[in-house]
Design a protein around this motif. Structure first.
Motif, PDB file in Angstrom:
ATOM      1  N   LYS A  47     -47.375 -33.995 -65.479  1.00 25.02           N
ATOM      2  CA  LYS A  47     -47.142 -32.621 -65.919  1.00 25.02           C
ATOM      3  C   LYS A  47     -46.676 -31.705 -64.793  1.00 25.02           C
ATOM      4  O   LYS A  47     -46.133 -30.632 -65.050  1.00 25.02           O
ATOM      5  N   ARG A  48     -46.849 -32.103 -63.542  1.00 27.28           N
ATOM      6  CA  ARG A  48     -46.434 -31.259 -62.424  1.00 27.28           C
ATOM      7  C   ARG A  48     -44.937 -31.384 -62.151  1.00 27.28           C
ATOM      8  O   ARG A  48     -44.373 -30.571 -61.427  1.00 27.28           O
ATOM      9  N   HIS A  49     -44.324 -32.405 -62.702  1.00 23.54           N
ATOM     10  CA  HIS A  49     -42.921 -32.675 -62.381  1.00 23.54           C
ATOM     11  C   HIS A  49     -42.000 -31.861 -63.284  1.00 23.54           C
ATOM     12  O   HIS A  49     -42.101 -31.926 -64.508  1.00 23.54           O
ATOM     13  N   PHE A  50     -41.102 -31.102 -62.654  1.00 20.83           N
ATOM     14  CA  PHE A  50     -40.115 -30.333 -63.432  1.00 20.83           C
ATOM     15  C   PHE A  50     -38.717 -30.761 -63.038  1.00 20.83           C
ATOM     16  O   PHE A  50     -38.410 -30.885 -61.843  1.00 20.83           O
ATOM     17  N   ALA A  51     -37.874 -30.975 -64.017  1.00 18.05           N
ATOM     18  CA  ALA A  51     -36.470 -31.305 -63.774  1.00 18.05           C
ATOM     19  C   ALA A  51     -35.626 -30.494 -64.746  1.00 18.05           C
ATOM     20  O   ALA A  51     -35.838 -30.575 -65.961  1.00 18.05           O
ATOM     21  N   PRO A  52     -34.687 -29.681 -64.257  1.00 17.17           N
ATOM     22  CA  PRO A  52     -33.832 -28.917 -65.169  1.00 17.17           C
ATOM     23  C   PRO A  52     -32.939 -29.836 -65.994  1.00 17.17           C
ATOM     24  O   PRO A  52     -32.648 -30.976 -65.601  1.00 17.17           O
ATOM     25  N   LEU A  53     -32.510 -29.338 -67.113  1.00 11.94           N
ATOM     26  CA  LEU A  53     -31.692 -30.127 -68.038  1.00 11.94           C
ATOM     27  C   LEU A  53     -30.422 -30.628 -67.365  1.00 11.94           C
ATOM     28  O   LEU A  53     -29.997 -31.774 -67.563  1.00 11.94           O
ATOM     29  N   ASP A  54     -29.783 -29.776 -66.572  1.00 13.49           N
ATOM     30  CA  ASP A  54     -28.552 -30.151 -65.888  1.00 13.49           C
ATOM     31  C   ASP A  54     -28.765 -31.353 -64.969  1.00 13.49           C
ATOM     32  O   ASP A  54     -27.894 -32.224 -64.833  1.00 13.49           O
ATOM     33  N   LEU A  55     -29.926 -31.405 -64.311  1.00 17.14           N
ATOM     34  CA  LEU A  55     -30.239 -32.529 -63.445  1.00 17.14           C
ATOM     35  C   LEU A  55     -30.384 -33.816 -64.249  1.00 17.14           C
ATOM     36  O   LEU A  55     -29.882 -34.878 -63.841  1.00 17.14           O
ATOM     37  N   LEU A  56     -31.050 -33.733 -65.393  1.00 15.94           N
ATOM     38  CA  LEU A  56     -31.221 -34.929 -66.222  1.00 15.94           C
ATOM     39  C   LEU A  56     -29.869 -35.456 -66.699  1.00 15.94           C
ATOM     40  O   LEU A  56     -29.636 -36.668 -66.713  1.00 15.94           O
ATOM     41  N   ALA A  57     -28.984 -34.543 -67.092  1.00 14.91           N
ATOM     42  CA  ALA A  57     -27.654 -34.975 -67.532  1.00 14.91           C
ATOM     43  C   ALA A  57     -26.921 -35.691 -66.399  1.00 14.91           C
ATOM     44  O   ALA A  57     -26.200 -36.674 -66.632  1.00 14.91           O
ATOM     45  N   ALA A  58     -27.117 -35.204 -65.169  1.00 12.47           N
ATOM     46  CA  ALA A  58     -26.446 -35.817 -64.021  1.00 12.47           C
ATOM     47  C   ALA A  58     -27.013 -37.203 -63.716  1.00 12.47           C
ATOM     48  O   ALA A  58     -26.260 -38.171 -63.566  1.00 12.47           O
ATOM     49  N   VAL A  59     -28.346 -37.316 -63.635  1.00 12.98           N
ATOM     50  CA  VAL A  59     -28.933 -38.605 -63.249  1.00 12.98           C
ATOM     51  C   VAL A  59     -28.808 -39.641 -64.367  1.00 12.98           C
ATOM     52  O   VAL A  59     -28.786 -40.846 -64.100  1.00 12.98           O
ATOM     53  N   LEU A  60     -28.702 -39.187 -65.602  1.00 12.55           N
ATOM     54  CA  LEU A  60     -28.519 -40.107 -66.725  1.00 12.55           C
ATOM     55  C   LEU A  60     -27.044 -40.393 -66.990  1.00 12.55           C
ATOM     56  O   LEU A  60     -26.703 -41.067 -67.958  1.00 12.55           O
ATOM     57  N   ASN A  61     -26.185 -39.838 -66.127  1.00 10.49           N
ATOM     58  CA  ASN A  61     -24.744 -40.096 -66.183  1.00 10.49           C
ATOM     59  C   ASN A  61     -24.150 -39.731 -67.548  1.00 10.49           C
ATOM     60  O   ASN A  61     -23.394 -40.492 -68.150  1.00 10.49           O
ATOM     61  N   ILE A  62     -24.514 -38.537 -68.004  1.00 11.57           N
ATOM     62  CA  ILE A  62     -24.004 -38.062 -69.287  1.00 11.57           C
ATOM     63  C   ILE A  62     -22.796 -37.160 -69.029  1.00 11.57           C
ATOM     64  O   ILE A  62     -22.903 -36.168 -68.294  1.00 11.57           O
ATOM     65  N   PRO A  63     -21.649 -37.460 -69.607  1.00 12.89           N
ATOM     66  CA  PRO A  63     -20.417 -36.718 -69.320  1.00 12.89           C
ATOM     67  C   PRO A  63     -20.329 -35.395 -70.068  1.00 12.89           C
ATOM     68  O   PRO A  63     -19.518 -35.224 -70.985  1.00 12.89           O
ATOM     69  N   THR A  64     -21.166 -34.453 -69.678  1.00 11.00           N
ATOM     70  CA  THR A  64     -21.118 -33.134 -70.298  1.00 11.00           C
ATOM     71  C   THR A  64     -20.660 -32.109 -69.268  1.00 11.00           C
ATOM     72  O   THR A  64     -20.710 -32.349 -68.067  1.00 11.00           O
ATOM     73  N   ARG A  65     -20.228 -30.963 -69.752  1.00 13.48           N
ATOM     74  CA  ARG A  65     -19.815 -29.874 -68.874  1.00 13.48           C
ATOM     75  C   ARG A  65     -21.042 -29.327 -68.134  1.00 13.48           C
ATOM     76  O   ARG A  65     -22.040 -28.971 -68.764  1.00 13.48           O
TER      77      ARG A  65
END
Length: 245
Positions: free
Chosen positions: A172-190
């Protein structure tokens, strides 16, 4: 085809949401005196390497608290599948200077779903979007839809998905912004143009609705794609993402 049909069934009655919030007033000086005192008391507990006054903290943090902020845009996304079982995404933006108008429109959408069957999905939704939305509905004198009425319910009865919680894996202490998740999951979004704490500045100083709405649209699309990747569902092709009036 069986896997596609399974996803069609599992993603039925899903509503992806993303709130864009700002401070309730352009500055602390514009806030009702009673709330000013409450904010001054609250801001004493904030910590930063910078020396910020209550007014400085208001500009930076008020948008994060439902008691002192307001909603200016709700991005809403819904999935549907075509005859070939390919996912399509319809995005609708509810935006206005009048928060009550946005909330009424949101309730109109939510009330189309069968009670007890609607599932919400948001990033950090359990700590931000769902409670913030519920509080602002109450402040505006509007009813909570069944999907937000969680008091007294067992955890498995609450149909709220959260991509951040999914990513935390119990930490629960770990925070990751949505943009970071899209980057590390290699999702091709703007990539998102800014972080949420800049929305107040964009709204009050520039009143740039096209950029705010583009930010909301990009956030919803990213949210959907991140969720689809997390649960092993097929991503939505760019040509299958449409805006709804």
């Amino acid at each position: 085809m069986p896997q596609a049909i399974s996803w069609k069934r599992r993603l039925k009655n899903f509503l992806f949401i993303d709130l864009k919030t700002v401070a309730g007033e352009p500055s602390l000086l514009s806030v009702d005196s009673r709330l000013q005192r409450q904010w001054e008391e609250k801001s004493r507990h904030f910590k930063s390497e910078e020396e910020l006054s209550a007014a400085g903290w208001y500009d930076r943090r008020a948008a994060s608290y439902a008691e002192f902020g307001k909603i200016i845009c709700i991005g809403v996304g819904g999935l549907f599948f075509d005859e070939e079982d390919k996912p399509h995404l319809k995005v609708k933006l509810l935006s206005s200077d009048d928060e009550a108008t946005i909330l009424q429109e949101f309730l109109t959408i939510v009330n189309r779903y069968p009670p007890g069957e609607l599932t919400f999905c948001a990033h950090n939704g359990k700590e931000f979007d769902y409670p913030f939305l519920s509080r602002r509905l109450m402040i505006n004198g509007l009813p909570l839809p069944p999907a937000l009425q969680i008091s007294g319910k067992k955890p498995w009865e609450i149909l709220h998905k959260d991509t951040l919680e999914h990513w935390q894996f119990g930490d629960k202490r770990h925070f990751a912004p949505l943009d970071l998740l899209a980057a590390v999951l290699n999702i091709p979004t703007r990539p998102l143009e800014w972080m949420g704490d800049r929305t107040s500045e964009m709204y009050y100083r520039e009143h740039d609705w096209p950029r705010i709405e583009q930010y909301a649209r990009d956030s919803v699309v990213m949210l959907v794609q991140v969720y689809m990747r997390m649960v092993g569902a097929p991503l939505v092709a760019d040509e299958h993402i449409v805006m709804s009036d």
